[in-house]
Enzyme design. Structure first.
Site, mmCIF file in Angstrom:
data_model
loop_
_atom_site.group_PDB
_atom_site.id
_atom_site.type_symbol
_atom_site.label_atom_id
_atom_site.label_comp_id
_atom_site.label_asym_id
_atom_site.label_seq_id
_atom_site.Cartn_x
_atom_site.Cartn_y
_atom_site.Cartn_z
ATOM 1 N N LYS A 1 -14.272 14.753 13.207
ATOM 2 C CA LYS A 1 -15.226 14.387 14.412
ATOM 3 C C LYS A 1 -15.601 15.554 15.438
ATOM 4 O O LYS A 1 -14.798 15.710 16.347
ATOM 5 C CB LYS A 1 -15.056 13.226 15.425
ATOM 6 C CG LYS A 1 -14.709 11.803 14.230
ATOM 7 C CD LYS A 1 -13.637 11.224 14.727
ATOM 8 C CE LYS A 1 -13.563 9.992 13.382
ATOM 9 N NZ LYS A 1 -12.236 9.774 12.982
ATOM 10 N N GLU B 1 -5.496 -3.324 -1.724
ATOM 11 C CA GLU B 1 -6.084 -4.623 -1.266
ATOM 12 C C GLU B 1 -7.119 -5.554 -2.323
ATOM 13 O O GLU B 1 -7.718 -6.498 -2.197
ATOM 14 C CB GLU B 1 -6.656 -4.560 0.083
ATOM 15 C CG GLU B 1 -5.875 -4.138 1.208
ATOM 16 C CD GLU B 1 -5.533 -2.655 1.179
ATOM 17 O OE1 GLU B 1 -5.551 -1.907 0.145
ATOM 18 O OE2 GLU B 1 -5.030 -2.382 2.334
ATOM 19 N N THR C 1 1.031 -1.159 -0.094
ATOM 20 C CA THR C 1 -0.027 -0.126 0.223
ATOM 21 C C THR C 1 0.824 1.359 0.012
ATOM 22 O O THR C 1 2.268 1.313 0.452
ATOM 23 C CB THR C 1 -0.994 0.219 1.211
ATOM 24 O OG1 THR C 1 -0.101 -0.174 2.345
ATOM 25 C CG2 THR C 1 -1.925 -1.153 1.202
ATOM 26 N N TRP D 1 -20.149 14.056 12.372
ATOM 27 C CA TRP D 1 -18.921 13.858 11.600
ATOM 28 C C TRP D 1 -19.025 14.941 10.212
ATOM 29 O O TRP D 1 -19.971 14.896 9.614
ATOM 30 C CB TRP D 1 -19.068 12.323 10.898
ATOM 31 C CG TRP D 1 -18.470 11.254 11.652
ATOM 32 C CD1 TRP D 1 -18.034 11.410 13.043
ATOM 33 C CD2 TRP D 1 -18.404 9.651 11.509
ATOM 34 N NE1 TRP D 1 -17.826 10.176 13.507
ATOM 35 C CE2 TRP D 1 -18.203 9.351 12.704
ATOM 36 C CE3 TRP D 1 -18.883 9.260 10.366
ATOM 37 C CZ2 TRP D 1 -18.368 7.919 12.728
ATOM 38 C CZ3 TRP D 1 -19.169 7.863 10.430
ATOM 39 C CH2 TRP D 1 -18.683 7.162 11.442
HETATM 40 P P1 ADP Z 1 -3.259 4.135 0.429
HETATM 41 O O1 ADP Z 1 -4.521 3.736 1.190
HETATM 42 O O2 ADP Z 1 -2.008 3.802 0.880
HETATM 43 O O3 ADP Z 1 -3.429 5.362 -0.004
HETATM 44 P P2 ADP Z 1 -4.354 2.785 -1.725
HETATM 45 O O4 ADP Z 1 -4.009 3.569 -3.059
HETATM 46 O O5 ADP Z 1 -4.860 1.324 -2.009
HETATM 47 O O6 ADP Z 1 -3.533 3.251 -0.828
HETATM 48 O O7 ADP Z 1 -5.704 3.690 -1.360
HETATM 49 C C1 ADP Z 1 -7.044 3.098 -1.257
HETATM 50 C C2 ADP Z 1 -7.793 4.315 -0.695
HETATM 51 O O8 ADP Z 1 -7.827 5.421 -1.515
HETATM 52 C C3 ADP Z 1 -9.390 3.928 -0.487
HETATM 53 O O9 ADP Z 1 -9.491 3.259 0.755
HETATM 54 C C4 ADP Z 1 -9.971 5.267 -0.195
HETATM 55 O O10 ADP Z 1 -9.920 5.814 0.894
HETATM 56 C C5 ADP Z 1 -8.871 6.072 -1.320
HETATM 57 N N1 ADP Z 1 -9.580 6.097 -2.583
HETATM 58 C C6 ADP Z 1 -9.534 5.544 -3.855
HETATM 59 N N2 ADP Z 1 -10.328 5.965 -4.768
HETATM 60 C C7 ADP Z 1 -11.322 6.937 -4.212
HETATM 61 C C8 ADP Z 1 -12.257 7.796 -4.736
HETATM 62 N N3 ADP Z 1 -12.676 7.763 -5.989
HETATM 63 N N4 ADP Z 1 -12.870 8.376 -3.839
HETATM 64 C C9 ADP Z 1 -12.568 8.649 -2.593
HETATM 65 N N5 ADP Z 1 -11.308 7.911 -2.137
HETATM 66 C C10 ADP Z 1 -10.688 7.055 -2.865
#
Ligand code: ADP
Length: 542
Positions: free
Chosen positions: A437, A328, A185, A442
């Site tokens: 919060k 994931e 990640t 929220w």
């Molecule tokens: P990291 O968690 O380290 O940034 P990832 O690139 O796998 O790694 O990130 C996944 C996260 O990115 C998601 O759980 C979400 O919070 C955010 N995310 C991805 N796409 C979107 C989207 N279209 N809108 C809002 N959040 C997003």
């Protein structure tokens, strides 16, 4: 009764073998320092088999990890096939990690070899003494003469692969559950965690990506993945394009807005994909460009501001297609394709602002944070978003047990708070860690950012929570003003007045030069929280 179908394993090898045969003349175009290089899918197959021989010749363990540390190029794409099709696991190294994160992930993965672009060697070379499991450092010369380190493990790609025999890959993978890829990640919220993809999961993910409810990629497409091959399984493009017969346009090291828009124009790109900060950079350069071929600009990784999508629509007639996913999840979760019910312009804009329609193959649910009871899909009620499906992880790499990130019945807890509409579109409220919060309520930092970035003088904005003696937390807006414009706190807050609830208006605004970015180009609120940890809100004394 059991069915009577053949039990053929779903392998990445089968994607390659069909692609190179059926679409032999489709191309992979790579931008290099000296111009565009073109290779066909047939040539990809040959390069993959030479790389496979080289891996065998190096004596990499049959199921060993092989890292890449590279731009989006033809050779990097070939590694997406040669490594897993010989039974090994491709760990796509993140070239933007901090040195300690790089050492941590390479040691954690126990990489035996790394294939590194020579132009990136400067980042890796100083860390090689700390990378104790690496036995081979294969340098892929890309025309940038970075000095080679004095390390006996270094070997030149051309010497190793250039004249190697073509290994026979057919039938080498018999179990579709064999590990194929390893991606960490991006570390937006904490230490990188490893996710292992299998042949089966990547195969199914590619099929899912090709459906018309997702990207509907086909053999007439010319796809530009700006998203690095190391970010979240390269969003699956290494597999879905070859499966769909789509030409790939690889940007190499030039990710500048001007370089990207030139490439999109000259190569008649039809589908381009990247995180919002990429498309924010390109937006001001769109006027007057011939991008008539472009049919989809895919954007995910963070929420897509409505103002950004509409700026693209205004300039070239194509709004941005928002997607949501996670490392994931390989990473496909949802894509904001318009269902046939959605017709009017208002409804369309509203739908494009969601994180998208849940993709085929993905099951999603929202649950109450405390009772863990499932919540209704009414588009309003929000809860913790959980997902399951055949390309979604059930555990992190090298952990004994699934742990808190997974529910007792095996669903992935995304860490996102969302609502789901009756039509099956996800509305991501925020990451749990980024929600403000305030009192019992929220506040969504995503919503506030969306509104603030809609202000014509604002280039970028990120909202973080700061401690507050009365409310627990209150929002602080960190804002970058467009070049040549001036904006002050009162003007911005007054403008927000009729767009969000009064209690959601940030308590303070700080104007900054740039929002810090993560290793994959997302807004790094973790960094902002550190930078503004001591900032006292003007309301805090009240
Ligand atoms: P990291 O968690 O380290 O940034 P990832 O690139 O796998 O790694 O990130 C996944 C996260 O990115 C998601 O759980 C979400 O919070 C955010 N995310 C991805 N796409 C979107 C989207 N279209 N809108 C809002 N959040 C997003």
């Amino acid at each position: 009764m059991l069915g009577l179908m053949q039990d053929a394993p779903l392998t990445i090898t089968s994607i390659l073998e069909r692609g190179e045969r059926v679409f032999a003349d489709r191309e992979i175009v790579t931008k290099t320092a000296t111009g565009l290089k073109r290779a066909t899918f047939a040539e990809l197959g040959a390069e993959v088999r030479r790389q496979a021989s080289a891996l065998d010749a190096l004596g990499v363990s049959p199921d060993g990890r092989v890292a890449s540390f590279a731009w989006n190029t033809f050779r990097h794409l070939a590694l997406y096939y040669s490594v897993p099709c010989t039974g090994r696991v491709l760990h796509t190294g993140n070239i933007r990690y901090f040195p300690d994160q790089l050492v941590y992930t390479f040691e954690h993965a126990e990489d035996e070899a790394v294939f590194v672009d020579r132009s990136l060697l400067g980042l890796l070379a100083p860390l090689l003494p700390r990378m104790t499991t690496l036995k081979h450092v294969v340098v892929m010369d890309d025309g940038v003469p970075t000095p080679l380190p004095d390390d006996p493990r270094v070997v030149a790609y051309e010497e190793l692969v250039g004249s190697a025999d073509q290994a026979d890959l057919t039938g080498r993978i018999t179990d579709e559950h064999t590990a194929a890829g390893l991606c960490y990640t991006s570390g937006t919220t904490g230490n990188p965690k490893g996710v292992v993809y299998t042949h089966r999961s990547n195969w199914l993910h590619a099929i899912g990506s090709l459906t018309s409810s997702v990207f509907g990629m086909h053999d007439g497409d010319r796809v530009l993945p700006v998203v690095p091959l190391f970010h979240a399984n390269g969003w699956g493009y290494a597999h879905s394009t070859i499966m769909g017969g789509a030409t790939l346009i690889m940007p190499g090291p030039d990710l500048s807005p001007a370089g990207l828009v030139d490439l999109m124009e000259s190569e008649k790109v039809t589908v381009a994909a990247g995180v919002p900060t990429i498309w924010m950079g390109v937006a001001p350069l769109l006027a007057g460009r011939d991008l008539a071929a472009l049919r989809a600009v895919i954007c995910g990784g963070s929420a897509v501001p409505v103002a950004l999508s509409e700026a693209w629509r205004e300039a070239i007639g194509v709004p941005i297609t928002q997607a949501w996913g996670m490392t994931e999840m390989s990473p496909l979760g949802s894509v904001a394709r318009l269902r046939s019910e959605i017709t009017g312009r208002e409804e369309e804009i509203e739908t494009l602002a969601t994180a998208g329609l849940i993709a085929p193959g993905v099951s999603a649910r929202i649950v109450d944070a405390v009772s863990r009871e499932e919540l209704p899909w009414d588009g309003e009620t929000s809860g913790d978003l959980e997902v399951s499906g055949p390309w979604i992880a059930r555990q992190y790499y090298k952990t004994d047990e699934p742990g808190d990130s997974f529910s007792p019945d095996g669903w992935l807890r995304t860490g996102d708070v969302a609502a789901i509409t009756p039509l099956g579109y996800l509305k991501i409220v925020d990451r749990t860690k980024d929600l403000v919060k305030s009192g019992g309520e929220w506040i969504s930092s995503v919503d506030l950012e969306n509104q603030i970035m809609g202000h014509p003088k604002v280039a970028e904005a990120a909202v973080i929570a700061l401690p507050h003696p009365k409310w627990g937390e209150r929002p602080l807006a960190c804002v970058v003003v467009r070049d040549g414009e001036t904006l002050d706190r009162d003007e911005l807050l007054a403008w927000l007045g009729d767009k969000v609830g009064k209690w959601q208006i940030p308590d303070d605004v700080v104007f900054i030069e740039e929002v810090p970015k993560t290793s994959v180009g997302k807004f790094s609120k973790k960094t902002l929280r550190e930078q503004y940890a001591d900032h006292v809100l003007p309301t805090a004394g009240a």
